[in-house]
Design a protein around this motif. Structure first.
Motif, mmCIF file in Angstrom:
data_model
loop_
_atom_site.group_PDB
_atom_site.id
_atom_site.type_symbol
_atom_site.label_atom_id
_atom_site.label_comp_id
_atom_site.label_asym_id
_atom_site.label_seq_id
_atom_site.Cartn_x
_atom_site.Cartn_y
_atom_site.Cartn_z
ATOM 1 N N VAL A 97 0.818 -1.214 0.000
ATOM 2 C CA VAL A 97 0.000 0.000 0.000
ATOM 3 C C VAL A 97 0.856 1.271 0.000
ATOM 4 O O VAL A 97 0.514 2.259 -0.652
ATOM 5 N N LEU B 289 -2.934 5.104 19.385
ATOM 6 C CA LEU B 289 -4.238 4.438 19.409
ATOM 7 C C LEU B 289 -4.975 4.613 20.731
ATOM 8 O O LEU B 289 -6.186 4.791 20.760
ATOM 9 N N VAL C 148 -13.761 -2.132 2.155
ATOM 10 C CA VAL C 148 -13.118 -2.008 3.471
ATOM 11 C C VAL C 148 -13.756 -2.994 4.438
ATOM 12 O O VAL C 148 -13.076 -3.703 5.190
ATOM 13 N N ALA D 261 -6.912 2.713 -0.736
ATOM 14 C CA ALA D 261 -5.560 2.405 -0.249
ATOM 15 C C ALA D 261 -5.306 3.122 1.085
ATOM 16 O O ALA D 261 -4.757 2.532 2.025
ATOM 17 N N ASP D 262 -5.730 4.383 1.180
ATOM 18 C CA ASP D 262 -5.544 5.136 2.427
ATOM 19 C C ASP D 262 -6.294 4.468 3.585
ATOM 20 O O ASP D 262 -5.785 4.347 4.696
ATOM 21 N N GLN D 263 -7.515 4.062 3.295
ATOM 22 C CA GLN D 263 -8.332 3.443 4.360
ATOM 23 C C GLN D 263 -7.730 2.114 4.811
ATOM 24 O O GLN D 263 -7.673 1.831 6.007
ATOM 25 N N ALA E 99 -4.633 1.260 4.541
ATOM 26 C CA ALA E 99 -3.361 1.547 5.238
ATOM 27 C C ALA E 99 -3.654 1.890 6.698
ATOM 28 O O ALA E 99 -2.958 1.425 7.614
ATOM 29 N N THR E 100 -4.686 2.688 6.908
ATOM 30 C CA THR E 100 -5.051 3.041 8.282
ATOM 31 C C THR E 100 -5.440 1.790 9.064
ATOM 32 O O THR E 100 -5.012 1.593 10.207
ATOM 33 N N TRP E 101 -6.231 0.941 8.435
ATOM 34 C CA TRP E 101 -6.645 -0.285 9.126
ATOM 35 C C TRP E 101 -5.414 -1.133 9.500
ATOM 36 O O TRP E 101 -5.300 -1.617 10.623
ATOM 37 N N LEU E 102 -4.493 -1.266 8.559
ATOM 38 C CA LEU E 102 -3.324 -2.124 8.825
ATOM 39 C C LEU E 102 -2.501 -1.607 10.004
ATOM 40 O O LEU E 102 -1.841 -2.375 10.695
ATOM 41 N N GLU E 103 -2.557 -0.298 10.219
ATOM 42 C CA GLU E 103 -1.792 0.262 11.337
ATOM 43 C C GLU E 103 -2.459 0.034 12.691
ATOM 44 O O GLU E 103 -1.804 0.097 13.721
ATOM 45 N N VAL E 104 -3.753 -0.197 12.651
ATOM 46 C CA VAL E 104 -4.454 -0.337 13.941
ATOM 47 C C VAL E 104 -5.062 -1.732 14.122
ATOM 48 O O VAL E 104 -5.592 -2.039 15.188
ATOM 49 N N ALA E 105 -4.992 -2.544 13.096
ATOM 50 C CA ALA E 105 -5.690 -3.841 13.129
ATOM 51 C C ALA E 105 -5.110 -4.776 14.184
ATOM 52 O O ALA E 105 -3.890 -4.785 14.406
#
Lengths: 225, 208
Positions: free
Chosen positions: A55, A167, B9, B40-42, B44-50
């Motif tokens: 990504v 977070l 998403v 892609a932005d969404q 990417a955000t998910w991957l950082e907090v998942a």
């Protein structure tokens, strides 16, 4: 279908526990044990790292270059981050990995540009010493620049460790249904479980999830600006 | 017909949380091209907090055998040979004689003594020079000339501390006296010439 009874354990806690054991072993000087936990951690996060590489680099790298970058990131996590990581939470770990991905994707791009720019002239007949020397200096400067960035990377990781986990802060800023959906998402609940628990349709879960992530992206910009 | 971002998403997160290993490229390909950046932005955000999924054993075995992971761990575990063995191979692969490598090295650092640099390189390849005394700048410069990642030229890690110590046996006092004698003579000898730039590159240690 799995029944929901009470609060399920946070999936994220498993990572935190491995990270805690890694930090304990490292502090105790037991590097072999620390390495074992570290590798367990990044094996569990293999897909996260792979997808993050895709990504972040999708506009700059070809699929082959992305594969090369991914390989370098994995080696970097195992060698460099293992030594430099000073954080205490998975949020900090992911931030550190993200930064490493940015560097390694940049390295692969730089290498590709250098290769395209210099391969033909270097192998052309009549290449003189001056041209080779100029190219040597360019490559050397690029390597030194990368090294300085890598060194500052270690320092920034230390600074990250001092910050409040993004977070922990951001999740508290989310409002209403989107906050409830996101909280359950982060517990690894399935969409059916979320529907049941919050009395929502699938579309409503998706809509709130989408909005929560959108809000988080904005909060992240504010937090790090 | 392309799927909406909300839908993509939502499906990605479902698949992620169930440990089904969603491939981000597939989801991007399903989106309207005009909306791919936002998706892609969404993601990417998910991957950082998942949360990390609770993978089952089969999936974990599958991940552990991923070629990229196996190759990365093998590369990290590999113990390098001494630089005296690695350097000649890499140099010859680049088609460079020692003299040419020395000339290009001195050109990078704006030095004039290519002959002395060649002598240092020869000693390095004969294993007459301690590879841990090489400066990081020198290693980077050799990497630049040979067009290789300079990390491939890094010295091997030192032996573990436990291997470098030994128990003092009978007669150690005699050795100590000899050492003291040698130190006394060294103290009376004239100071060595200060190191110049070329010496620092080859003998000054990583920071040299």
């Amino acid at each position: 279908m799995k029944m929901v009874t009470g609060d399920p354990p946070l999936v994220r806690n498993h990572d935190e526990e491995i990270l805690r054991r890694f930090l304990t072993a490292k502090r105790a000087g037991d590097l072999a044990e620390a390495r074992r936990y570290w590798r367990e951690l990044f094996t569990l996060n293999f897909d996260r790292i792979n997808n993050m590489v895709i990504v972040y680099s999708r506009r700059h790298l070809s699929p082959d270059e992305q594969q090369e970058a991914f390989q370098r990131v994995l080696i970097g996590i195992d060698e460099k981050l293992f030594l430099t990581f000073k954080g205490g939470s998975m949020g900090e770990w992911i931030n550190a990995v993200k930064r490493l991905i940015t560097f390694r994707c940049g390295d692969v791009k730089d290498d590709a540009v250098h290769y395209a720019k210099h391969t033909s002239p270097l192998h052309a007949e009549g290449e003189d010493d001056d041209r080779a020397d100029r190219y040597d200096r360019d490559v050397f400067k690029a390597i030194e620049k990368r090294r300085q960035e890598d060194e500052s990377f270690g320092e920034e990781v230390e600074l990250l460790a001092e910050r409040q986990d993004f977070l922990d802060w951001a999740v508290l800023q989310l409002q209403g249904k989107r906050a409830e959906v996101f909280k359950l998402d982060r517990q690894g609940r399935s969409v059916e479980e979320i529907q049941r628990e919050l009395g929502m349709t699938r579309d409503a879960v998706y809509q709130n999830r989408h909005r929560a992530i959108h809000d988080l992206a904005k909060l992240r910009e504010d937090y790090y600006s | 017909m392309t799927a909406t971002i909300e839908q993509l998403v939502g499906e990605f997160i479902d698949s992620w949380n169930l440990g089904r290993r969603p491939d981000l490229r597939e989801y991007l390909a399903r989106a309207d091209p005009a909306e791919r950046d936002e998706l892609a932005d969404q993601l990417a955000t998910w991957l950082e907090v998942a949360p990390t999924p609770a993978y089952d054993e089969d999936t974990l075995t599958q991940i552990r055998s991923e070629p990229a992971l196996v190759a990365a761990l093998a590369a990290a575990d590999a113990q390098p040979e001494p630089l005296a063995q690695r350097l000649p191979v890499l140099r010859q692969r680049a088609g460079l004689a020692i003299g040419e490598l020395a000339r290009r090295l001195t050109a990078i650092f704006d030095l004039s003594d290519a002959e002395r640099a060649a002598d240092y390189l020869t000693r390095l390849e004969r294993d007459e020079l301690d590879e841990r005394r090489l400066s990081r700048r020198l290693i980077d410069a050799i990497g630049a000339i040979l067009r290789i990642d300079p990390d491939r030229l890094l010295p091997r890690p030192p032996l573990a501390a436990a291997q470098t110590f030994f128990r003092a046996e009978d007669g150690s006092q005699r050795w100590e006296m000899r050492d003291i004698d040698a130190l006394s003579r060294a103290a009376l000898a004239p100071a060595p010439e200060p190191m110049d730039e070329l010496d620092r590159l080859f003998l000054g240690g990583p920071a040299g």
